[in-house]
Design a protein around this motif. Structure first.
Motif, PDB file in Angstrom:
ATOM      1  N   GLY A 297      -3.521  10.569 -14.937  1.00  0.00           N
ATOM      2  CA  GLY A 297      -2.151  10.332 -15.385  1.00  0.00           C
ATOM      3  C   GLY A 297      -1.378   9.451 -14.420  1.00  0.00           C
ATOM      4  O   GLY A 297      -0.187   9.677 -14.184  1.00  0.00           O
ATOM      5  N   VAL A 298      -2.050   8.436 -13.871  1.00  0.00           N
ATOM      6  CA  VAL A 298      -1.412   7.570 -12.871  1.00  0.00           C
ATOM      7  C   VAL A 298      -0.366   6.683 -13.539  1.00  0.00           C
ATOM      8  O   VAL A 298      -0.633   6.028 -14.546  1.00  0.00           O
ATOM      9  N   MET A 299       0.830   6.664 -12.950  1.00  0.00           N
ATOM     10  CA  MET A 299       1.904   5.808 -13.428  1.00  0.00           C
ATOM     11  C   MET A 299       1.876   4.468 -12.682  1.00  0.00           C
ATOM     12  O   MET A 299       1.969   3.423 -13.299  1.00  0.00           O
ATOM     13  N   TYR A 300       1.766   4.517 -11.363  1.00  0.00           N
ATOM     14  CA  TYR A 300       1.504   3.296 -10.612  1.00  0.00           C
ATOM     15  C   TYR A 300       1.004   3.616  -9.214  1.00  0.00           C
ATOM     16  O   TYR A 300       1.176   4.733  -8.701  1.00  0.00           O
ATOM     17  N   VAL A 301       0.338   2.609  -8.624  1.00  0.00           N
ATOM     18  CA  VAL A 301      -0.193   2.691  -7.264  1.00  0.00           C
ATOM     19  C   VAL A 301       0.341   1.494  -6.485  1.00  0.00           C
ATOM     20  O   VAL A 301       0.342   0.376  -7.015  1.00  0.00           O
ATOM     21  N   ILE A 302       0.802   1.726  -5.247  1.00  0.00           N
ATOM     22  CA  ILE A 302       1.284   0.634  -4.403  1.00  0.00           C
ATOM     23  C   ILE A 302       0.493   0.644  -3.094  1.00  0.00           C
ATOM     24  O   ILE A 302       0.355   1.681  -2.451  1.00  0.00           O
ATOM     25  N   TRP A 303      -0.022  -0.527  -2.722  1.00  0.00           N
ATOM     26  CA  TRP A 303      -0.784  -0.643  -1.473  1.00  0.00           C
ATOM     27  C   TRP A 303      -0.807  -2.097  -1.025  1.00  0.00           C
ATOM     28  O   TRP A 303      -1.103  -2.993  -1.810  1.00  0.00           O
ATOM     29  N   TYR A 304      -0.469  -2.286   0.210  1.00  0.00           N
ATOM     30  CA  TYR A 304      -0.573  -3.585   0.890  1.00  0.00           C
ATOM     31  C   TYR A 304       0.078  -4.722   0.089  1.00  0.00           C
ATOM     32  O   TYR A 304      -0.554  -5.702  -0.247  1.00  0.00           O
ATOM     33  N   ARG A 305       1.372  -4.542  -0.178  1.00  0.00           N
ATOM     34  CA  ARG A 305       2.210  -5.537  -0.860  1.00  0.00           C
ATOM     35  C   ARG A 305       1.762  -5.821  -2.297  1.00  0.00           C
ATOM     36  O   ARG A 305       2.084  -6.863  -2.867  1.00  0.00           O
ATOM     37  N   GLN A 306       1.031  -4.902  -2.889  1.00  0.00           N
ATOM     38  CA  GLN A 306       0.624  -5.049  -4.285  1.00  0.00           C
ATOM     39  C   GLN A 306       0.886  -3.738  -5.027  1.00  0.00           C
ATOM     40  O   GLN A 306       0.858  -2.659  -4.430  1.00  0.00           O
TER      41      GLN A 306
END
Length: 336
Positions: A297-306
């Protein structure tokens, strides 16, 4: 003397009340500024776009499933109608040739009472068989028509959800572009990531609404059952570095118990951009969440300016600030 004492007794509470009121006017609220950068407007827009995409996808998939089921019903009903059409034609031909047989006709054409009763019995049985054949045929035809109409409605529903998906994608792209991001990025993909245990869904494939009801294993706060599953699955997959989920902030999913920050460093959040093995750890963790997005149920992932959203894939995320704000020292996970 009594009046003086009375005035003194009232003076103390009034002074205390005035001090308390002044304190309340300047006291900070429980929610603190979000250290991860971005704005509430941006996060609200991204949440709306991602949530709308996932809800439309669930409805689209449910509609396609119903269409397959209706297709099976239609095939069976059409086969039944074809199979019974011969019986209906025989019944119609007999009625055309002989018309309705009256009691008087049976009496006149019967040589004896026994013959009359025998013929009446056979005609009654024939009439019952003809009636059942006509009823079954009519039911098959009605079922065929109903299934055809239902399939047309499902196709219209699917087109509606496809339009919503396109609109939500544009909304996400516009939100990212408003802060200088949104460009297609290389992203972090790991085809070798293990599969996570799926979080529970509703019978129609949609995600049930959840609130902050379970203890957060990383803080003294609370998180949702779905986030707990994502955290536990990541730990089971070997991602055991320092993590923090619930926190009081002015916006975002952390105060709702729907987000975790997974440090690239094993023991703490370091105020530097991850490099070497820490960077590799973050890359693999981000890839793990993306591969299992539909399961967790991932809505969003943020990692290393992305940032990865289900309707855009990996895009540039141009928050400004230190390592926490640009997400170079931790992987941020938000779930529905």
């Amino acid at each position: 003397m009594a009046a003086t004492l009375l005035r003194r007794c009232w003076t103390v509470p009034v002074v205390l009340l005035a001090a308390l009121a002044a304190f309340l006017m300047v006291a900070p609220t429980a929610a603190h500024a979000d250290p991860e950068g971005g704005t509430k407007t941006l996060r609200d827009a991204l949440e709306s776009a991602a949530r709308g995409h996932l809800e439309a996808t669930a409805k689209l998939n449910a509609s396609k499933k119903r269409q397959v089921q209706l297709g099976d019903i239609l095939k069976r009903a059409q086969a039944d109608a074809v199979r019974m059409q011969g019986q209906v034609e025989v019944t119609a031909g007999r009625a055309y040739r002989y018309g309705r047989v009256t009691t008087m006709t049976m009496l006149l054409n019967s040589s004896s009472p026994d013959a009359f009763l025998d013929r009446m019995s056979r005609l009654d049985m024939m009439a019952q068989l003809d009636g059942r054949a006509l009823t079954d045929y009519r039911r098959a035809v009605d079922t065929t028509k109903a299934a055809q109409l239902a399939i047309i409605r499902e196709i219209a529903q699917q087109q509606k959800q496809v339009d919503i998906l396109a609109r939500k994608k544009k909304e996400a792209e516009a939100a990212l572009a408003s802060v200088g991001g949104g460009r297609v990025a290389g992203g972090f993909i790991d085809a070798n990531s293990p599969l996570a245990k799926p979080a529970p869904r509703n019978s129609d494939g949609s995600w049930p609404k959840e609130s902050c009801t379970v203890n957060d294993p990383t803080t003294s706060g609370c998180i949702t059952p779905r986030l707990l599953n994502a955290y536990q699955q990541a730990r089971s997959a070997g991602f055991s570095h320092y993590t923090s989920c619930f926190s009081e902030r002015s916006s975002g999913e952390h105060p709702k118990g729907r987000a975790c920050d997974f440090s690239a460093n094993a023991s703490t959040f370091r105020n530097v951009a991850a490099t070497g093995s820490d960077k590799n750890y973050g890359d693999r963790l981000a890839g793990y969440f993306v591969k299992n997005a539909s399961r967790l149920g991932v809505m969003y992932v943020i990692w290393y300016r992305q940032i990865w959203l289900p309707n855009t894939g990996w895009r540039a995320y141009s928050a400004s600030g230190g390592p926490a704000a640009v997400h170079t020292n931790h992987v941020h996970l938000s779930v529905l």
